[in-house]
Design a protein around this motif. Structure first.
Motif, PDB file in Angstrom:
ATOM      1  N   PHE A 149      -1.495   5.765  -0.799  1.00  0.00           N
ATOM      2  CA  PHE A 149      -2.627   5.753   0.133  1.00  0.00           C
ATOM      3  C   PHE A 149      -3.952   5.835  -0.619  1.00  0.00           C
ATOM      4  CE2 PHE A 149      -5.748   8.413   2.445  1.00  0.00           C
ATOM      5  CZ  PHE A 149      -6.117   7.484   3.405  1.00  0.00           C
ATOM      6  N   PHE A 150      -4.058   6.750  -1.572  1.00  0.00           N
ATOM      7  CA  PHE A 150      -5.304   6.882  -2.330  1.00  0.00           C
ATOM      8  C   PHE A 150      -5.570   5.627  -3.166  1.00  0.00           C
ATOM      9  CE2 PHE A 150      -4.219  11.382  -1.554  1.00  0.00           C
ATOM     10  CZ  PHE A 150      -5.365  11.737  -0.870  1.00  0.00           C
ATOM     11  N   ARG A 151      -4.529   5.037  -3.691  1.00  0.00           N
ATOM     12  CA  ARG A 151      -4.710   3.799  -4.456  1.00  0.00           C
ATOM     13  C   ARG A 151      -5.160   2.658  -3.543  1.00  0.00           C
ATOM     14  NH1 ARG A 151      -3.573   4.891  -9.570  1.00  0.00           N
ATOM     15  NH2 ARG A 151      -4.258   2.785 -10.130  1.00  0.00           N
ATOM     16  N   SER A 152      -4.723   2.679  -2.287  1.00  0.00           N
ATOM     17  CA  SER A 152      -5.150   1.649  -1.345  1.00  0.00           C
ATOM     18  C   SER A 152      -6.644   1.740  -1.045  1.00  0.00           C
ATOM     19  CB  SER A 152      -4.354   1.752  -0.037  1.00  0.00           C
ATOM     20  OG  SER A 152      -4.807   2.829   0.769  1.00  0.00           O
ATOM     21  N   LEU A 153      -7.229   2.907  -1.305  1.00  0.00           N
ATOM     22  CA  LEU A 153      -8.671   3.084  -1.135  1.00  0.00           C
ATOM     23  C   LEU A 153      -9.445   2.574  -2.342  1.00  0.00           C
ATOM     24  CD1 LEU A 153      -8.738   6.739   0.304  1.00  0.00           C
ATOM     25  CD2 LEU A 153      -8.727   4.585   1.581  1.00  0.00           C
ATOM     26  N   GLY A 154      -8.710   2.179  -3.387  1.00  0.00           N
ATOM     27  CA  GLY A 154      -9.359   1.723  -4.609  1.00  0.00           C
ATOM     28  C   GLY A 154      -9.716   2.843  -5.556  1.00  0.00           C
ATOM     29  N   LEU A 155      -9.080   4.011  -5.392  1.00  0.00           N
ATOM     30  CA  LEU A 155      -9.413   5.185  -6.202  1.00  0.00           C
ATOM     31  C   LEU A 155      -8.349   5.445  -7.260  1.00  0.00           C
ATOM     32  CD1 LEU A 155     -10.594   7.564  -3.329  1.00  0.00           C
ATOM     33  CD2 LEU A 155     -12.023   6.167  -4.849  1.00  0.00           C
ATOM     34  N   SER A 156      -8.766   6.052  -8.356  1.00  0.00           N
ATOM     35  CA  SER A 156      -7.836   6.458  -9.412  1.00  0.00           C
ATOM     36  C   SER A 156      -6.953   7.593  -8.914  1.00  0.00           C
ATOM     37  CB  SER A 156      -8.602   6.919 -10.655  1.00  0.00           C
ATOM     38  OG  SER A 156      -9.436   5.902 -11.156  1.00  0.00           O
ATOM     39  N   THR A 157      -5.734   7.656  -9.434  1.00  0.00           N
ATOM     40  CA  THR A 157      -4.842   8.771  -9.099  1.00  0.00           C
ATOM     41  C   THR A 157      -4.318   9.484 -10.348  1.00  0.00           C
ATOM     42  OG1 THR A 157      -2.966   7.233  -8.945  1.00  0.00           O
ATOM     43  CG2 THR A 157      -4.130   7.761  -6.891  1.00  0.00           C
TER      44      THR A 157
END
Length: 380
Positions: free
Chosen positions: A327-335
């Motif tokens: 989900f966080f990666r779908s926002l374009g954010l690093s994990t």
């Protein structure tokens, strides 16, 4: 459920065109300071609406409150406010402007240095303040908390002031936000809810369902908020969801975590990484490291939010963790920390800071320096 007292005095004024109501919402005899960030409100028309609504009123403007507001800047605002005998504050901006204004509200009635208030953790006296929200993420428009940085020492701490008297939420103010800001705001909102929900199972069906309702909404609207930021209905859901995620509503009578936030604050202080971006990294390490402690809630969250019902309990938890990171990666954010160039030196410094402060975060009070290291190592 645990004993609790719930009191939230902030009046929410929601919808398009509501900024015009400032003329009647702020008492006529008040000497107002309007606080701003870097100037985006002049480009999106919010500034013109605010000034038009307050035409003929006694006000002074203070510009330049940064993302991750610094005490160095806020000291200047406090000095100006004291000079002009300000007795009402209006924060026009996102969470950073609002947080900074909460410290100004306390500093105007304090004789010492504003950083003392932050270190005490709570302001004793404050000038009344209100907000015109232009960036949804922190929920600061309907709570009493604030987080302030001190750039000269690379520190960042939370303190509690007072609630805004009122907050104006016009979703149209979000239309011009950059995609990354929306992504970080969605991340911030999602993790705010997890910090209050992903703790001890069986405490309150009602709090669980309220929290799950916000989580479901954020998951559903996130793709459209990123792709269609001028969709009024979508941005309305996003804006109100962020407010409800941290106005204490879903925390009544239940345990809370907040370890992810405290670690995230340190990453921001040391590297300047946007708050929502730090949470997208750290929450995954927190859930992986504390999976046994959070076992029951992880299973519930996986089933109710992600629809994961098949496999052994451990397999379902593993799927839940994977879906959360996705989900966080779908926002374009690093994990992962490595994606932001963060490594051992930072992990060691955060461990040192937690140990020096003697902190024990988390619903079980077990996130100390050593546990923070484990969480961060799980984020590499």
């Amino acid at each position: 459920m645990k004993n609790f007292i719930y009191h939230n005095p902030t009046e929410l004024i929601f919808g398009k065109g509501q900024i015009a109501r400032l003329s009647t919402l702020i008492p006529a005899d008040k000497r107002i300071m309007i606080t701003f960030g870097g100037g985006s409100v002049k480009r999106n028309g919010v500034y013109d609406q605010v000034v038009a609504a307050l035409a003929g009123r006694d006000f002074v403007e203070f510009w330049g409150i940064e993302p991750n507001p610094s005490v160095e800047t806020l000291r200047k605002a406090i000095a100006l406010g004291k000079e002009r005998k300000v007795d009402f504050l209006l924060a026009v901006g996102g969470g950073s402007v609002i947080d900074g204004t909460k410290l100004i509200a306390a500093g105007l009635l304090y004789d010492g240095d504003a950083w003392d208030i932050v270190l005490k953790g709570k302001a004793e006296h404050t000038v009344p303040m209100a907000t015109v929200l232009t960036m949804s993420a922190t929920g600061s428009e309907m709570n009493s908390g604030a987080v302030i940085s001190r750039y000269e020492t690379k520190e960042k701490f939370a303190f509690y002031g007072n609630y805004p008297v009122f907050s104006i939420l016009d979703p149209e103010t979000l239309f011009s936000l950059p995609t990354r800001q929306i992504a970080c705001g969605l991340s911030d909102t999602f993790v705010h809810v997890l910090e209050q929900y992903m703790t001890t199972p069986g405490q309150s069906r009602l709090m669980d369902r309220w929290a799950e309702g916000i989580l479901h909404t954020i998951v559903e609207i996130a793709p459209r908020a990123l792709a269609e930021p001028r969709d009024y209905d979508v941005m309305s859901e996003y804006m109100l969801g962020a407010t409800l995620g941290l106005n204490d509503m879903i925390a009544m009578g239940v345990t809370q975590d907040w370890a992810t936030h405290m670690i995230g604050h340190e990453l921001t202080a040391l590297h300047g990484l946007t708050h929502g971006a730090t949470l997208a990294i750290v929450i995954n390490g927190t859930l992986r490291t504390l999976r046994e402690q959070k076992h029951g809630k992880l299973l519930q969250y996986g089933e109710r939010i992600w629809g994961i019902t098949e496999g052994s309990e451990e397999e379902r938890i593993e799927q839940t963790l994977a879906r959360t990171e996705a989900f966080f990666r779908s926002l374009g954010l690093s994990t992962h920390l490595s994606e932001e160039g963060i490594g051992e030196e930072t992990i060691a410094e955060i461990e040192r800071r937690f140990n020096a402060q003697g902190v024990h975060y988390g619903e079980a009070g077990n996130v100390d320096g050593a546990m923070a290291r484990r969480i961060l190592e799980a984020c590499r």
